[in-house]
Enzyme design. Structure first.
Site, PDB file in Angstrom:
ATOM      1  CG  ASN A   6       5.236  -6.201  -2.956  1.00 31.60           C
ATOM      2  OD1 ASN A   6       5.796  -7.251  -2.638  1.00 31.60           O
ATOM      3  ND2 ASN A   6       4.946  -5.884  -4.206  1.00 31.60           N
ATOM      4  CD1 TRP A   7       8.728  -5.895   2.897  1.00 34.41           C
ATOM      5  CD2 TRP A   7      10.072  -7.481   3.752  1.00 34.41           C
ATOM      6  NE1 TRP A   7       9.029  -5.551   4.189  1.00 34.41           N
ATOM      7  CE2 TRP A   7       9.845  -6.496   4.739  1.00 34.41           C
ATOM      8  CE3 TRP A   7      10.880  -8.571   4.064  1.00 34.41           C
ATOM      9  CZ2 TRP A   7      10.420  -6.576   6.009  1.00 34.41           C
ATOM     10  CZ3 TRP A   7      11.437  -8.657   5.331  1.00 34.41           C
ATOM     11  CH2 TRP A   7      11.214  -7.660   6.285  1.00 34.41           C
ATOM     12  CE  LYS A   8       7.913  -4.081  -5.465  1.00 39.71           C
ATOM     13  NZ  LYS A   8       8.106  -3.064  -6.474  1.00 39.71           N
ATOM     14  CG  HIS A  94       3.294  -6.153  -8.204  1.00 42.28           C
ATOM     15  ND1 HIS A  94       4.345  -5.769  -9.003  1.00 42.28           N
ATOM     16  CD2 HIS A  94       3.257  -5.280  -7.171  1.00 42.28           C
ATOM     17  CE1 HIS A  94       4.926  -4.700  -8.451  1.00 42.28           C
ATOM     18  NE2 HIS A  94       4.290  -4.393  -7.333  1.00 42.28           N
ATOM     19  CD  GLU A  96       7.976  -5.301  -9.281  1.00 33.42           C
ATOM     20  OE1 GLU A  96       7.977  -6.166  -8.387  1.00 33.42           O
ATOM     21  OE2 GLU A  96       8.188  -4.084  -9.054  1.00 33.42           O
ATOM     22  CD  GLU A 164       1.736  -1.250  -6.452  1.00 33.65           C
ATOM     23  OE1 GLU A 164       2.244  -0.895  -5.394  1.00 33.65           O
ATOM     24  OE2 GLU A 164       2.103  -2.266  -7.066  1.00 33.65           O
ATOM     25  N   GLY A 170       9.339   2.350  -7.922  1.00 36.65           N
ATOM     26  CA  GLY A 170      10.794   2.345  -7.767  1.00 36.65           C
ATOM     27  C   GLY A 170      11.515   3.464  -8.498  1.00 36.65           C
ATOM     28  CB  SER A 208       7.910   6.503  -5.682  1.00 33.00           C
ATOM     29  OG  SER A 208       8.662   5.876  -6.697  1.00 33.00           O
ATOM     30  N   GLY A 229       6.747  -0.475  -1.485  1.00 35.31           N
ATOM     31  CA  GLY A 229       7.804  -1.400  -1.904  1.00 35.31           C
ATOM     32  C   GLY A 229       9.095  -1.078  -1.173  1.00 35.31           C
ATOM     33  N   GLY A 230      10.005  -0.387  -1.861  1.00 38.55           N
ATOM     34  CA  GLY A 230      11.350  -0.117  -1.350  1.00 38.55           C
ATOM     35  C   GLY A 230      11.399   0.381   0.088  1.00 38.55           C
TER      36      GLY A 230
HETATM   37  P1  13P Z   1       8.080   1.162  -4.586  1.00 36.68           P
HETATM   38  O1  13P Z   1       7.439   1.642  -3.297  1.00 36.68           O
HETATM   39  O2  13P Z   1       9.471   0.644  -4.387  1.00 36.68           O
HETATM   40  O3  13P Z   1       7.963   2.161  -5.681  1.00 36.68           O
HETATM   41  O4  13P Z   1       7.243  -0.137  -5.056  1.00 36.68           O
HETATM   42  C1  13P Z   1       5.866  -0.077  -5.127  1.00 36.68           C
HETATM   43  C2  13P Z   1       5.340  -1.435  -5.363  1.00 36.68           C
HETATM   44  O5  13P Z   1       5.551  -2.012  -6.414  1.00 36.68           O
HETATM   45  C3  13P Z   1       4.563  -2.059  -4.285  1.00 36.68           C
HETATM   46  O6  13P Z   1       3.878  -3.185  -4.735  1.00 36.68           O
END
Ligand code: 13P
Length: 243
Positions: A6-8, A94, A96, A164, A170, A208, A229-230
């Site tokens: 997930n590149w956001k 998600h 967010e 999640e 993050g 994470s 994510g990251g």
């Molecule tokens: P991180 O891997 O950066 O913690 O993000 C997870 C995420 O929100 C994937 O959708």
């Protein structure tokens, strides 16, 4: 195993090209044929990425869609458009989106209906906040978030779940491995009990995930993959996660 990125709101065409060539050359030849790699990119890159992934096992997904089918909704992108450019997957729910856009079950119900009508496969995200984790209401919250999927309208929806925990996203924090496995089991049995589904739903872990912790997470019996994510923005790290 499913490896979903997930590149956001990150990345650009250069990074996509770099990531795709790394995956094609350094990952695909070395992973099992049953593994799946899904890149969930900002919508503007979906069409181009689909073309670049043609004739490869890499799949492309969006991170959200409009709750409207079509019409005068400036700036929005419909589920049908995501499917039209060849994207197969869609992340919904998600944390967010829940946090910054106040997404709730009635809204997600509309989005799920549209995703289903467009033939998209859904990665439906659920997870508790740190406060809910501490005060012992995590399971209640998860069932509440999952309950939108219990509606009979979604009996044929092609979906997987991403667990999640909000406090793990993050932050570098990850729940105890045993807790991840138990929660995944809980999610699977909740869906099995509350719907007419015959097969077990797949559950990804997200929050994470890193090259350092992924092996242990993947080894858990109820973990079917990861949503990253990251670390998915760094081709070297994502490659290590998938291998
Ligand atoms: P991180 O891997 O950066 O913690 O993000 C997870 C995420 O929100 C994937 O959708």
């Amino acid at each position: 195993m499913i490896y979903a990125a997930n590149w956001k709101m990150n990345g650009n065409t250069r990074l996509i090209n770099h990531m795709l060539s790394e995956i094609k050359l350094e990952v695909i030849p070395y992973i099992s044929k049953s593994s799946e790699i899904i890149l969930c990119l900002p919508s503007i890159f979906l069409g181009g990425a689909v073309i670049s992934c043609k004739n490869t096992p890499i799949q492309v997904g969006a991170q959200d869609c409009s709750s409207h089918k079509d019409g005068a909704y400036t700036g929005e992108i419909s589920a049908a458009m995501i499917s039209d450019v060849g994207s197969e997957w869609l992340i919904l729910g998600h944390s967010e989106r829940r946090q910054y856009h106040k997404e709730n079950n009635p809204l997600l119900y509309e989005k799920l209906l549209l995703a289903q009508a467009a033939g998209l496969k859904v990665i439906f995200c659920v997870g508790e906040t740190y406060e809910q984790y501490l005060n012992g209401t995590a399971k209640e919250i998860l069932v509440e978030q999952l309950s939108v999927l219990f509606d009979p309208s979604f009996i044929n929806l092609n979906f997987i779940i991403a667990y999640e925990p909000v406090w793990a996203i993050g932050t570098g924090l990850v729940p105890e491995l045993e807790d991840i496995n138990l929660i995944h089991q809980f999610i699977k049995s909740s869906i099995f009990e509350k719907t007419e589904r015959k097969s077990n739903v797949l559950v990804l872990y997200g929050g994470s995930v890193s090259p350092e912790n992924v092996k242990q997470i993947k080894s858990l019996s109820n973990v079917d993959g990861v949503l990253v994510g990251g670390a998915s923005l760094d081709p070297e790290k994502f490659k290590q996660i998938c291998l």
